[in-house]
Design a protein around this motif. Structure first.
Motif: not given
Length: 474
Positions: A224, A227, A237, A239, A245-249, A252
């Protein structure tokens, strides 16, 4: 002789306490830099019935200082000798200084190539401004899908796209403006009649290639630090917790859009899924982000890695039609070369400067800064207005506390920081009133000496502000 100095002279006014200015990034985005109401002056309205006289231009109280000059390299060498000899900087230190006059001599160290870290963002933002223009805005759209109840959220590569609209209080204290997917969802629901059942699909195909730069350390995305980079990201990116941080922005962002559709009265079936927007599809709604010039100011001031990478991808799209790390980096260098900046000794592999494999010459940085601060390139001016001011804004807010007081407000510089790497690139107004462009860097600093190395570079930049380093000319 026109020199393009009005922007630079604003810095001198800041130091004198005239026209206090501070970027307000807003409590949601940088809560640590928002002013404490308990220590700020109270906003007091003038008494009722008070009539103020019309504004009149005051007579000058002194002749303005000469704003152009030719550098005296010996004076620069004397000013920088002690701070750049600080052992905390390690065995590899580079520096270069000149004036805004392209014909002026340049003082530089023998080795002028360094790991630029986040000073790379100057190159990325400069190329974006030159290619797209400071008034360009990025658009996020919703179109009808292939199937009757499908709506497709189409990412436009807006680096500041948000998940939620600002509150009234946040709007008053946030710069620049943000487009958001909640507002986009309301407009979409209205276009669909305010009710009904839909499936959400999302298209982030504007960008191609890997979302994790191969030239970055392998742990940056998993840990993290940054992103994954896509054309459809909200909140950079991050959360909702603001830390992870998102693994798949892209997913999300689509989920945030779907939630907002539900809040607007629509029934949303299932989970959002990736899809390609049909050619010529009917557009249901769209939102536009802030002008690029303002986006650049924000990215430079707070050193926004995700924003810089998204903008770098946009440069690649504009130049070659490909939005990727590789295309963006290549397009940045070719664009700068087209402006007359010498990029022949550079290797750039990303837009943010996270890659330790980047190598840039001080001549490249000086050339770009000279263009941005001088005449004839108003389109690049956000590079000057966006870089942090010593002791005042952004990543320099809490620096320069131990250096020469004259540096406060008179040094503007983009910071560059990685473990073992520290750099400054920007402008300083000398004691003779002549603006100087400078680059300072040390890229073999012992990890335990990082803060001391930053202080040494701050002292060096402050020494330029305290120096009469140029022989003023007409």
């Amino acid at each position: 002789m026109r020199t393009g100095l009005p922007v630079v002279l604003v810095v001198a006014l800041l130091a004198a306490g005239v026209g206090a200015y501070r970027f307000e990034w807003g409590p949601r985005y940088l809560p640590g830099l928002v002013a404490d109401p308990a220590t700020e002056p109270e906003a007091v309205l003038p008494p009722a019935g008070l009539e103020l006289p019309a504004w009149a231009e005051p007579a000058p109280v002194a002749q303005p200082l000469a704003s152009a000059g030719t550098l005296d390299p010996d004076r620069v060498a004397r000013a920088l000798r002690r701070p750049l000899a600080d052992p905390d900087l390690g065995p590899h230190v580079v520096g270069a200084v000149s004036t805004l006059d392209p014909a002026s001599p340049t003082w530089s160290t023998a080795d002028d190539t360094y790991v630029p870290a986040s000073t790379t963002k100057l190159l990325t933002m400069g190329a974006a401004l030159a290619t797209l223009g400071p008034d360009h805005r990025f658009t996020t759209r919703v179109v009808r899908g292939d199937r009757p109840r499908d709506v497709v959220l189409v990412g436009g590569g807006d680096p500041l796209l948000a998940s939620q609209p600002l509150t009234v209080e946040e709007r008053a204290a946030t710069y620049p403006e943000r487009a958001d997917v909640a507002t986009l969802a309301l407009a979409t629901a209205e276009a669909l009649g305010g009710s009904g059942r839909v499936r959400v699909r999302y298209d982030d195909g504007l960008f191609t290639g890997p979302t994790d730069n191969p030239a970055w350390r392998r742990d940056y995305v998993p840990d993290d630090v940054v992103s994954p980079i896509t054309a459809l990201m909200v909140d950079g990116g991050l959360e909702p917790d603001g830390d992870s941080r998102s693994d798949d922005p892209s997913l999300a962002a689509a989920r945030a859009f779907a939630d907002a559709l539900r809040a607007a009265g629509m029934t949303v079936a299932g989970e959002p899924r990736p899809a390609t927007a049909p050619d010529g599809a009917d557009q249901l709604a769209s939102v536009e982000g802030a002008p690029l010039g303002e986006v650049v100011e924000r990215i430079l001031d707070v050193s926004d890695n995700e924003g810089a990478e998204v903008v770098g991808h946009q440069v690649g799209l504009a130049v070659s039609g490909e939005g990727s790390f590789a295309a963006g980096a290549s397009a940045v260098l070719s664009t700068l070369a087209g402006l007359g900046v010498d990029t022949s000794g550079d290797q750039v592999l990303d837009g943010s400067g996270l890659s330790r494999r980047n190598r840039v010459t001080t001549a490249t940085m000086l050339g770009l800064l000279r263009l941005a601060a001088g005449p004839g390139h108003d389109d690049l001016r956000s590079l000057v207005t966006g870089v942090p001011v010593a002791g005042w804004t952004g990543s320099l807010t809490y620096r320069f506390s131990d250096g020469p007081p004259v540096a406060l407000g008179l040094v503007r510089a983009k910071t560059g920081t990685l473990t073992g790497v520290h750099a400054l690139a920007g402008l300083a107004v000398g004691r003779d009133g002549v603006p100087l462009v400078f680059v300072l860097g040390a890229d073999r600093v012992a990890a335990e000496d990082g803060l001391a190395a930053q202080d040494a570079l701050d002292r060096a930049a402050g020494a330029l502000a305290a120096c009469r380093c140029a022989a003023a000319s007409g």
